[in-house]
Design an enzyme around this catalytic site. Structure first.
Site, PDB file in Angstrom:
ATOM      1  N   PHE A   1      -2.366  -5.364  -2.750  1.00  0.00           N
ATOM      2  CA  PHE A   1      -3.505  -4.623  -2.529  1.00  0.00           C
ATOM      3  C   PHE A   1      -4.063  -3.687  -3.997  1.00  0.00           C
ATOM      4  CE2 PHE A   1      -4.635  -0.406  -0.088  1.00  0.00           C
ATOM      5  CZ  PHE A   1      -5.946  -0.589  -0.487  1.00  0.00           C
ATOM      6  N   CYS A   2      -5.211  -4.049  -4.371  1.00  0.00           N
ATOM      7  CA  CYS A   2      -5.652  -3.179  -5.558  1.00  0.00           C
ATOM      8  C   CYS A   2      -4.712  -3.845  -6.774  1.00  0.00           C
ATOM      9  CB  CYS A   2      -5.575  -1.708  -5.324  1.00  0.00           C
ATOM     10  SG  CYS A   2      -6.521  -0.861  -6.477  1.00  0.00           S
ATOM     11  N   VAL A   3      -4.510  -2.808  -7.486  1.00  0.00           N
ATOM     12  CA  VAL A   3      -3.595  -3.266  -8.523  1.00  0.00           C
ATOM     13  C   VAL A   3      -2.479  -4.051  -8.120  1.00  0.00           C
ATOM     14  CG1 VAL A   3      -2.332  -2.300 -10.680  1.00  0.00           C
ATOM     15  CG2 VAL A   3      -4.507  -1.097  -9.816  1.00  0.00           C
TER      16      VAL A   3
END
Length: 580
Positions: free
Chosen positions: A311-313
């Site tokens: 998720f994301c980074v």
């Protein structure tokens, strides 16, 4: 103005005034960061470089000048008549309260502000130059106008004044109390943080920590079904903020949802770095955290392969780790899900205005060899991307009106920020946001391996949120162009967090899929993909669950205990790290 010559002269004067004012605004931003309220941290991103002398389109200048003179004359005339309501006030929620309409001075101040804001934004759009320079000018004007709104000042805020009279000054006293409280805690309160406690009413899905090192704890969750899929499921959240964005409340927990679907679920809970981790690098996080989590999950479950989600980074880190494994000739991950993640950093949206050689070198000099990026600084950066909603809205409510913001689990999580090691952050800035090296085959060496995303031939599920201002949907979609395996792309409604945390039971929003692709290939851009996409009401979670199930293998009896003989339960979930 009675002649074109006079109008042109007035336009020239407006250009000079606008340019001088904007130079001052951007100069202040260059000298002190983008700035927060007095007593609060400044933004974490390097300050904007001072702009070169501004040039504006002469034709647009004259058009803006004519429109402004017409509107300001009408506004002045309406303001001179008692009971006249200046146009535009009700259309902006900052001035929508009846108190603004019943106070002629406040009416006029609000309308004049809105007219000036429209004019300045028009001038910003008339600036000539490359797209990055124009975006920086527009951003600077937006920040200046958001900060200068009459609603931000007690002397001009009719609604706050009315409340002060109704409460006999109690709202002002409470506002000062709120201000002192927020200055002490170091950030503006977005929710009533006293209502929440990690492990008690957020991050409550039952489980146990089954492994830990200096980077992370690995949490295994208790099965909610008699049988589980043989292939375990590992989630890698971003190391910015805490993992429990995926486990807020039972009814909106993606973790609990995965467990309820029959997946033996493991989650990386990142340690909040302190000075002892000030020298940790991107390579350290990939080798000692992401790759280690995959390895331990395999050993605990005895499975040859796992399904993974980033998720994301966390998605960028997962993609990097998979490329390292591919270079080593290893394939322990059977499928991967990337939620609002960058692998190709070509389209980074508004964040691109912060990134240039000067800003990256500044961070490398400041903390490239050691140090910590404070979590609150980074949180402030993201808040000022939407200043009216995430900054000034709370300044007005908390301090001018003396209100306590209502409890909201997502905003509590948003305020629970974490640090980043300086070398990790400096490497990340240069090699992703600035130079986009991760998308260039063989350009980067990570953990001793030349990484190439083109070697990741595993099936992937890629999700992007339509209104995401942190990972624009086009940036998330770009992963379809660099990953060679079988892919599914899904777009959800709303933003970076609200789009992801959208459980089916809420029956909110919608999502888009496209099963028929031209020549079986994903179009080059998300806009082209969307032309043939189909909208579905509700949550994308059900679509993803069906996809993940197809890669989860057969069902087996659920384990009765946590961990394994070698990896025993250390403590109950959510563990110590998430509370630091």
């Amino acid at each position: 103005m009675n002649s074109d010559a006079n109008l042109a002269q007035a336009a020239q004067q407006m250009q000079e005034t606008f340019a001088q004012g904007l130079q001052q605004v951007m100069g202040a931003m260059a000298g002190a960061g983008l700035g927060a309220a007095p007593g609060f941290p400044t933004l974490a991103m390097p300050a904007l470089s001072a702009p070169p002398p501004l040039q504006l389109d002469p034709a647009k200048l004259i058009e803006i000048q004519q429109s402004y003179l017409k509107d300001i004359t009408a506004l002045w005339n309406s303001g001179l008549h008692a009971g006249a309501a200046p146009a535009g006030v009700p259309s902006d929620r900052r001035f929508a309260d009846e108190a603004w309409r019943s106070n002629p001075v406040a009416q006029f101040a609000a309308s004049a502000y809105l007219l000036n804001a429209r004019t300045l934004m028009g001038l910003a759009d008339a600036v000539e130059g490359d797209e990055k320079a124009k975006a920086r000018v527009r951003f600077a004007v937006e920040q200046a106008m958001a900060a200068s709104a009459p609603s931000n000042f007690l002397a001009l805020n009719a609604e706050a004044q009315k409340k002060a009279l109704e409460t006999q000054g109690e709202s002002i006293a409470q506002g000062l109390t709120n201000l002192l409280h927020d200055m002490k805690q170091g950030h503006v309160s977005m929710t009533d943080e006293s209502v929440f406690e990690v492990g008690k009413n957020v991050a409550t899905t039952e489980g146990a920590v089954v492994f830990e090192n200096e980077f992370f704890q690995l949490i295994e969750y208790k099965p909610l079904t008699a049988k589980v899929y043989e292939r375990p499921f590992l989630l890698v959240p971003p190391c910015i903020n805490k993992f429990y964005i995926l486990d807020l409340q039972p009814e909106n927990s993606l973790i609990r949802y995965a467990v309820a679907q029959g997946h033996r679920t493991f989650v990386v809970s990142w340690r909040n770095p302190d000075e002892s981790m000030a020298n940790k690098t991107w390579d350290d996080y990939i080798e000692q955290a992401v790759l280690k989590a995959i390895e331990v999950t395999q050993k605990i479950t005895g499975a040859k392969t796992v399904n993974a989600l980033g998720f994301c980074v966390g998605g960028t880190m997962l993609g990097t780790a998979l490329a390292v494994l591919a270079a080593r000739g290893e394939k322990p991950v059977a499928s991967a899900t990337f939620l609002t993640s960058f692998l190709d950093f070509t389209d980074t949206g508004i964040l691109d205005i912060f990134i240039d050689e000067q800003s990256v070198k500044f961070r490398e000099t400041q903390m490239g060899q050691g140090g910590l990026l404070k979590g609150q600084d980074l949180a402030s950066t993201f808040s000022f991307l939407r200043p009216n909603d995430l900054v000034w809205n709370y300044v007005v409510g908390n301090y001018l009106k003396g209100e306590t913001p209502p409890p909201f689990d997502l905003l509590y999580w948003n305020s629970d920020s974490t640090n980043l090691p300086g070398p990790f952050y400096a490497w990340y800035l240069r090699n992703t946001y600035f130079e986009n090296n991760l998308a260039k085959p063989g350009k980067l060496t990570v953990c001793g391996q030349k990484v190439d995303l083109g070697k990741l031939d595993l099936p992937v599920y890629i999700y992007g949120s339509r209104e995401d201002h942190i990972v624009p949907v086009g940036g998330a979609y770009a992963s379809t162009q660099v990953l060679p395996g079988k892919k599914r792309f899904v777009m959800g409604a709303s933003g970076h967090i609200a789009g992801v945390i959208n459980p089916p039971a809420k029956k909110k929003r919608s999502y888009w899929t496209r099963d028929k692709l031209p020549q079986g290939k994903f179009p080059a851009t998300q806009a082209e993909w969307l032309q043939g996409a189909t909208e579905h009401p509700g949550s994308w979670w059900t679509d993803w669950s069906d996809w993940l199930q197809s890669h989860a293998g057969k069902q087996i009896a659920a384990p009765k205990t946590y961990g394994s003989r070698k990896y025993k339960a250390i403590e109950p979930a959510p563990g110590r790290y998430v509370k630091a």
